[in-house]
Design a protein around this motif. Structure first.
Motif, mmCIF file in Angstrom:
data_model
loop_
_atom_site.group_PDB
_atom_site.id
_atom_site.type_symbol
_atom_site.label_atom_id
_atom_site.label_comp_id
_atom_site.label_asym_id
_atom_site.label_seq_id
_atom_site.Cartn_x
_atom_site.Cartn_y
_atom_site.Cartn_z
ATOM 1 N N LEU A 53 -3.284 -4.601 5.116
ATOM 2 C CA LEU A 53 -2.387 -5.458 5.888
ATOM 3 C C LEU A 53 -1.362 -6.147 4.986
ATOM 4 O O LEU A 53 -0.202 -6.317 5.359
ATOM 5 N N GLU A 54 -1.808 -6.538 3.813
ATOM 6 C CA GLU A 54 -0.884 -7.175 2.868
ATOM 7 C C GLU A 54 0.166 -6.179 2.382
ATOM 8 O O GLU A 54 1.328 -6.534 2.189
ATOM 9 N N TYR A 55 -0.248 -4.924 2.175
ATOM 10 C CA TYR A 55 0.716 -3.878 1.830
ATOM 11 C C TYR A 55 1.775 -3.760 2.933
ATOM 12 O O TYR A 55 2.974 -3.659 2.672
ATOM 13 N N MET A 56 1.303 -3.772 4.183
ATOM 14 C CA MET A 56 2.226 -3.665 5.313
ATOM 15 C C MET A 56 3.194 -4.842 5.335
ATOM 16 O O MET A 56 4.399 -4.682 5.520
ATOM 17 N N GLN A 57 2.661 -6.039 5.135
ATOM 18 C CA GLN A 57 3.489 -7.237 5.166
ATOM 19 C C GLN A 57 4.558 -7.193 4.074
ATOM 20 O O GLN A 57 5.680 -7.681 4.264
ATOM 21 N N ASN A 58 4.219 -6.581 2.950
ATOM 22 C CA ASN A 58 5.155 -6.502 1.828
ATOM 23 C C ASN A 58 6.050 -5.262 1.877
ATOM 24 O O ASN A 58 6.829 -5.024 0.957
ATOM 25 N N GLY A 59 5.921 -4.469 2.944
ATOM 26 C CA GLY A 59 6.762 -3.283 3.080
ATOM 27 C C GLY A 59 6.289 -2.090 2.285
ATOM 28 O O GLY A 59 7.018 -1.102 2.149
ATOM 29 N N GLU A 60 5.062 -2.143 1.738
ATOM 30 C CA GLU A 60 4.511 -1.017 0.971
ATOM 31 C C GLU A 60 3.754 -0.097 1.934
ATOM 32 O O GLU A 60 2.525 0.003 1.912
ATOM 33 N N TYR A 61 4.501 0.604 2.770
ATOM 34 C CA TYR A 61 3.920 1.349 3.879
ATOM 35 C C TYR A 61 3.057 2.529 3.428
ATOM 36 O O TYR A 61 2.033 2.825 4.043
ATOM 37 N N ILE A 62 3.470 3.216 2.379
ATOM 38 C CA ILE A 62 2.707 4.379 1.911
ATOM 39 C C ILE A 62 1.306 3.958 1.480
ATOM 40 O O ILE A 62 0.302 4.582 1.847
ATOM 41 N N ASN A 63 1.224 2.862 0.699
ATOM 42 C CA ASN A 63 -0.082 2.363 0.259
ATOM 43 C C ASN A 63 -0.909 1.874 1.446
ATOM 44 O O ASN A 63 -2.131 2.071 1.495
ATOM 45 N N CYS A 64 -0.230 1.235 2.390
ATOM 46 C CA CYS A 64 -0.926 0.741 3.584
ATOM 47 C C CYS A 64 -1.541 1.890 4.367
ATOM 48 O O CYS A 64 -2.732 1.852 4.722
ATOM 49 N N ILE A 65 -0.762 2.919 4.640
ATOM 50 C CA ILE A 65 -1.232 4.054 5.433
ATOM 51 C C ILE A 65 -2.363 4.780 4.717
ATOM 52 O O ILE A 65 -3.341 5.213 5.338
ATOM 53 N N LYS A 66 -2.249 4.898 3.394
ATOM 54 C CA LYS A 66 -3.293 5.560 2.613
ATOM 55 C C LYS A 66 -4.624 4.826 2.774
ATOM 56 O O LYS A 66 -5.676 5.460 3.008
ATOM 57 N N LEU A 67 -4.603 3.502 2.665
ATOM 58 C CA LEU A 67 -5.829 2.728 2.808
ATOM 59 C C LEU A 67 -6.374 2.770 4.232
ATOM 60 O O LEU A 67 -7.588 2.867 4.445
ATOM 61 N N LEU A 68 -5.472 2.689 5.214
ATOM 62 C CA LEU A 68 -5.921 2.750 6.604
ATOM 63 C C LEU A 68 -6.592 4.078 6.909
ATOM 64 O O LEU A 68 -7.621 4.126 7.603
ATOM 65 N N ASN A 69 -6.027 5.168 6.399
ATOM 66 C CA ASN A 69 -6.644 6.487 6.595
ATOM 67 C C ASN A 69 -8.020 6.553 5.949
ATOM 68 O O ASN A 69 -8.968 7.104 6.515
ATOM 69 N N GLU A 70 -8.113 6.004 4.750
ATOM 70 C CA GLU A 70 -9.393 6.001 4.037
ATOM 71 C C GLU A 70 -10.449 5.240 4.839
ATOM 72 O O GLU A 70 -11.587 5.703 4.999
ATOM 73 N N LEU A 71 -10.065 4.075 5.351
ATOM 74 C CA LEU A 71 -10.997 3.260 6.121
ATOM 75 C C LEU A 71 -11.319 3.895 7.475
ATOM 76 O O LEU A 71 -12.462 3.855 7.934
#
Length: 320
Positions: free
Chosen positions: A49-67
């Motif tokens: 969520l913090e990645y998303m808030q900071n605009g780091e969408y690739i890292n956010c999506i990677k973690l969401l997929n993992e989870l």
């Protein structure tokens, strides 16, 4: 980022900032835990969520997929929402993938309903909408019965949006597909669900209850009741609903269910007109002219015949 996703992510970021004690008392995994060597490890979902808030969408999506692959309900819901809305150039809108993740998130199993107790219901709500909004080429069939199933699933668990949508399905009635009988129109059932939703502050439900009691014909046990219509329009109007303000103003203007009150009507029309209701703009001018006439200050550009002609031509003027 689509507005819906912005709202959802901000909500989760804000609410997942609770203390460790609050999270544990609610039966959720702590957002911060300590390993044996006292190294603080943040919950990967919070990091996403913090990645998303900071605009780091690739890292956010990677973690969401993992989870999500590890059966995390919140991550599955957010991925489903992202695929149903699309996320800039990072996730292309794909209703099939949205369906996959939302079905997993909404699944009735032994997992918690989500970190804030909402992802399961929200996923069911999103599924219901998806079955009603299928686009050509999705390879998913439009199905109001499936929509009703998922709305009812969440509605029975107190989800006010699902209660409102389920009420709408019963209010309108929908033809079935693939041999299904569809949703039979049942407006008493609509009002039942809308009252549950209205009690939770859903303004759309408050307005629609008023609309149901305002209708001319009795349908499925809903008898025209102007007192109830005024009551619910008033509740919704006070909560800022422009259509409720217009309808309530209309009732005061014509003296329907209430004593005729041009001043009150004008005030309500003005509130509604400010929000862009076109009918309210017209009625605001009408009520203003009539008030000025009563005060003996008749504008030169208005005359009784013009107002009379307008009223006769617009007896069934669309109110919203």
């Amino acid at each position: 980022m689509p507005k819906m996703l912005v709202v959802i992510f901000i909500f989760l970021i804000t609410n997942l900032g609770h203390t460790i004690e609050n999270n544990l008392s609610n039966g959720f995994k702590s957002s911060v835990t300590k390993s044996s060597d006292n190294i603080i490890i943040q919950d990967k979902f919070k990091i996403a969520l913090e990645y998303m808030q900071n605009g780091e969408y690739i890292n956010c999506i990677k973690l969401l997929n993992e989870l999500a692959d590890k059966n995390d309900r919140d991550a599955q819901y957010l991925l489903g929402l992202a695929y149903s809305e699309g996320l800039n150039e990072y996730i292309k809108k794909d209703n099939q993938k949205a369906m996959k993740w939302l079905l997993l998130a909404a699944q009735d199993d032994k997992r918690s309903m989500g970190r804030e107790g909402s992802s399961q219901n929200n996923a069911a709500f999103a599924l219901g909408n998806l079955f009603l909004e299928i686009e050509v080429g999705d390879k998913i069939i439009y199905d109001p019965n499936e929509a009703a199933k998922w709305f009812k699933f969440a509605a029975n668990r107190g989800h006010k949006g699902s209660q409102y949508n389920l009420g709408h399905l019963y209010y309108e009635g929908f033809k079935g597909v693939l041999g299904k009988e569809g949703i039979q129109q049942n407006r008493s059932e609509s009002v039942k669900w809308w009252k549950m939703s209205a009690a939770q502050g859903c303004v759309d439900s408050q307005f629609m209850i008023g609309e149901a009691y305002f209708i001319i014909e009795a349908v499925d046990g809903i008898v025209q009741d102007y007192n109830e219509a005024v009551k619910w329009f008033d509740i919704a109007a006070q909560n800022g609903d422009m259509d409720a303000q217009m309808h309530l103003g209309y009732m005061y203007y014509h003296g329907i269910g209430v004593e005729k009150n041009l001043l009150m009507a004008h005030q309500l029309f003005s509130l509604s007109a400010t929000q862009g209701n076109k009918a309210a703009i017209t009625y605001k001018d009408l009520s203003e002219n009539e008030l000025m006439k009563l005060r003996g200050n008749i504008p030169e550009l208005s005359n009784e015949n013009e107002l009379k002609d307008f009223n006769e031509e617009n007896e069934t003027l669309e109110l919203s």
